[in-house]
Design a protein around this motif. Sequence first.
Motif, PDB file in Angstrom:
ATOM      1  N   GLN A  75      -2.109   9.471   4.291  1.00  0.00           N
ATOM      2  CA  GLN A  75      -2.787   7.997   4.387  1.00  0.00           C
ATOM      3  C   GLN A  75      -1.811   6.623   5.009  1.00  0.00           C
ATOM      4  OE1 GLN A  75      -6.281   7.164   2.051  1.00  0.00           O
ATOM      5  NE2 GLN A  75      -5.467   4.475   1.940  1.00  0.00           N
ATOM      6  N   ALA A  76      -0.290   7.033   4.154  1.00  0.00           N
ATOM      7  CA  ALA A  76       0.580   6.100   4.318  1.00  0.00           C
ATOM      8  C   ALA A  76       1.384   7.199   5.641  1.00  0.00           C
ATOM      9  CB  ALA A  76       1.282   6.542   3.127  1.00  0.00           C
ATOM     10  N   VAL A  77       1.466   8.172   5.687  1.00  0.00           N
ATOM     11  CA  VAL A  77       2.319   8.804   7.277  1.00  0.00           C
ATOM     12  C   VAL A  77       1.472   8.536   8.223  1.00  0.00           C
ATOM     13  CG1 VAL A  77       2.359  11.196   8.051  1.00  0.00           C
ATOM     14  CG2 VAL A  77       2.497  10.488   6.201  1.00  0.00           C
ATOM     15  N   HIS A  78      -0.187   8.616   7.784  1.00  0.00           N
ATOM     16  CA  HIS A  78      -0.955   8.023   9.143  1.00  0.00           C
ATOM     17  C   HIS A  78      -0.769   6.456   9.227  1.00  0.00           C
ATOM     18  CE1 HIS A  78      -4.479   8.480  11.543  1.00  0.00           C
ATOM     19  NE2 HIS A  78      -5.493   7.111  10.911  1.00  0.00           N
ATOM     20  N   GLU A  83       0.789  -1.585  -0.388  1.00  0.00           N
ATOM     21  CA  GLU A  83      -0.195   0.165   0.061  1.00  0.00           C
ATOM     22  C   GLU A  83       0.717   0.771  -0.108  1.00  0.00           C
ATOM     23  OE1 GLU A  83      -2.731   0.141   3.010  1.00  0.00           O
ATOM     24  OE2 GLU A  83      -3.395   2.055   2.909  1.00  0.00           O
ATOM     25  N   ILE A  84       1.717   0.989   0.608  1.00  0.00           N
ATOM     26  CA  ILE A  84       3.116   2.343   1.034  1.00  0.00           C
ATOM     27  C   ILE A  84       3.557   2.927  -0.408  1.00  0.00           C
ATOM     28  CG2 ILE A  84       4.691   3.351   2.416  1.00  0.00           C
ATOM     29  CD1 ILE A  84       3.796   2.018   4.918  1.00  0.00           C
ATOM     30  N   GLU A  85       3.878   1.481  -1.381  1.00  0.00           N
ATOM     31  CA  GLU A  85       4.811   1.164  -2.723  1.00  0.00           C
ATOM     32  C   GLU A  85       3.908   2.311  -3.207  1.00  0.00           C
ATOM     33  OE1 GLU A  85       7.947  -2.301  -1.286  1.00  0.00           O
ATOM     34  OE2 GLU A  85       5.813  -2.008  -2.468  1.00  0.00           O
ATOM     35  N   THR A  86       2.610   1.575  -3.321  1.00  0.00           N
ATOM     36  CA  THR A  86       1.517   2.350  -4.900  1.00  0.00           C
ATOM     37  C   THR A  86       1.553   3.708  -4.354  1.00  0.00           C
ATOM     38  OG1 THR A  86       0.824  -0.057  -4.046  1.00  0.00           O
ATOM     39  CG2 THR A  86      -0.528   1.532  -5.670  1.00  0.00           C
ATOM     40  N   ILE A  87       1.406   4.174  -2.973  1.00  0.00           N
ATOM     41  CA  ILE A  87       0.802   5.381  -3.153  1.00  0.00           C
ATOM     42  C   ILE A  87       1.759   6.197  -2.669  1.00  0.00           C
ATOM     43  CG2 ILE A  87       1.052   7.263  -0.942  1.00  0.00           C
ATOM     44  CD1 ILE A  87      -1.284   5.365   0.650  1.00  0.00           C
ATOM     45  N   ILE A  88       3.608   5.697  -2.819  1.00  0.00           N
ATOM     46  CA  ILE A  88       4.476   6.625  -3.057  1.00  0.00           C
ATOM     47  C   ILE A  88       4.437   6.890  -4.489  1.00  0.00           C
ATOM     48  CG2 ILE A  88       7.154   6.641  -3.115  1.00  0.00           C
ATOM     49  CD1 ILE A  88       6.421   6.034  -0.378  1.00  0.00           C
TER      50      ILE A  88
END
Length: 359
Positions: free
Chosen positions: A225-228, A212-217
């Motif tokens: 959302q990733a920070v959260h 999820e974090i990779e996709t967001i970045i």
Amino acid sequence: MFGKFKITTILASLMILVLVASFTIMQPEKEQFFLSDSDDLWAVYDKLGKIRFNAVNTSIVGVSVEKGRDIINKGYSTKQDGTGKTAQQSPYFKCTACHNKEKEFDDLSNVSAQNRLNYAVKHDLPFLQGSSFYGLINRKTFYNDDYQKKYGHVPIIKASNTDIRKAIQLCATQCAQGRALSDWEIESIIAYYSSIGLKIKDLNLKPAEKKEIETIINKGTDLHQAVHLLESKYLATSPAHFANHKAYTPITEAEKKDTESFKNGQLVYEHSCLHCHEGKRYSFFALDNSKFSFINLLNRTKADKDGSIYKITRHGTWPLAGKKAYMPLYPMEKMSEDQLTDLKIYIENMAIGNNLAAQ
Ligand code: HEC
Ligand code: HEC
């Protein structure tokens, strides 16, 4: 005629296909971001557009990770210009008397005192009153909760709540009872803290969460959302709640057979009390594993004076006249009420010659 036409068409289409294909291959691909376990959390936050707090001020001359590490471990470093040695920061303590530099929890979002003790035992770390320096650079506030409630009227304690530099200076002069640190020394400590900041592997992210974090970045949207998600994996503060002391009650028959409490109390004694008191390492009061030590502690606890284990752990001692070594109190996050009960069960059993670990 018809057949020839067909062949040229096929040939032409083929050429176009080859051209298109090679063009696509030649197109520079946008670089994909992949999370790695060794990634520094702050480096990932940078990609998410977060503004770094507790950043090192590199404009100060002579600042280095090495000097910061030396001040913490040895109490001195090379001077600002790299020649000779600075004066010792404190005649009584090194910062490591009360703080570890290692990670202290498997799960950084669950910082219970028993999790911390289990981790300390597993990794052979002391169990101390101060929070670890590991990941301190990722914290937003210092001397939290009851430190503020009880001492917030003291200006430097109040200011230290949101200012890492003031928190370091406060502890150097008040906790370690030593000289004030220069700006380049404080900055070097911050540089050292930055070298032991949280890493991605410390957050125990599940594969789907990493994705999820990779996709967001990679998409560059929904960064918050990733920070959260990352922030939910650790505490950005060290909670601190004080407890009042209990009165002595004699050991019960059940407690004389309570091997589990006894063993847990022994862990507290060995990983905490002995860290400072064995061989008078950081104090003038010596403790060891002799019966005399346990009888001494039991008598102090029965007498219910300042030296009672209930009072000394919950209130600590204070540097009375002038500068001297003192014992910091344990907030409940650093020693729970159950652990303190276990410590008392261990001490009293040992004092009466009932070593449950030997059975
Ligand atoms: C005698 C024990 C002792 C010594 C020595 C000591 N500290 Fe502390 N320190 C504490 C306690 C207790 C706290 C209370 C807050 C906490 O850590 O949870 C604290 C808090 C801190 C904090 C704020 C941490 C937080 O998350 O709230 C910093 C930064 C700090 N100390 C730095 C230092 C430095 C640097 C040194 C050495 C120059 C040092 N300390 C020496 C006991 C000590
Ligand atoms: C960070 C170091 C540190 C730790 C950990 C620590 N102490 Fe202390 N303790 C001190 C210092 C310093 C003093 C001040 C008096 C001295 O220097 O002997 C003190 C004082 C005491 C005293 C009073 C001594 C007297 O002179 O009357 C008792 C009792 C005591 N500690 C018990 C304990 C017990 C029990 C534990 C474990 C739960 C413990 N301490 C953990 C540093 C520590």
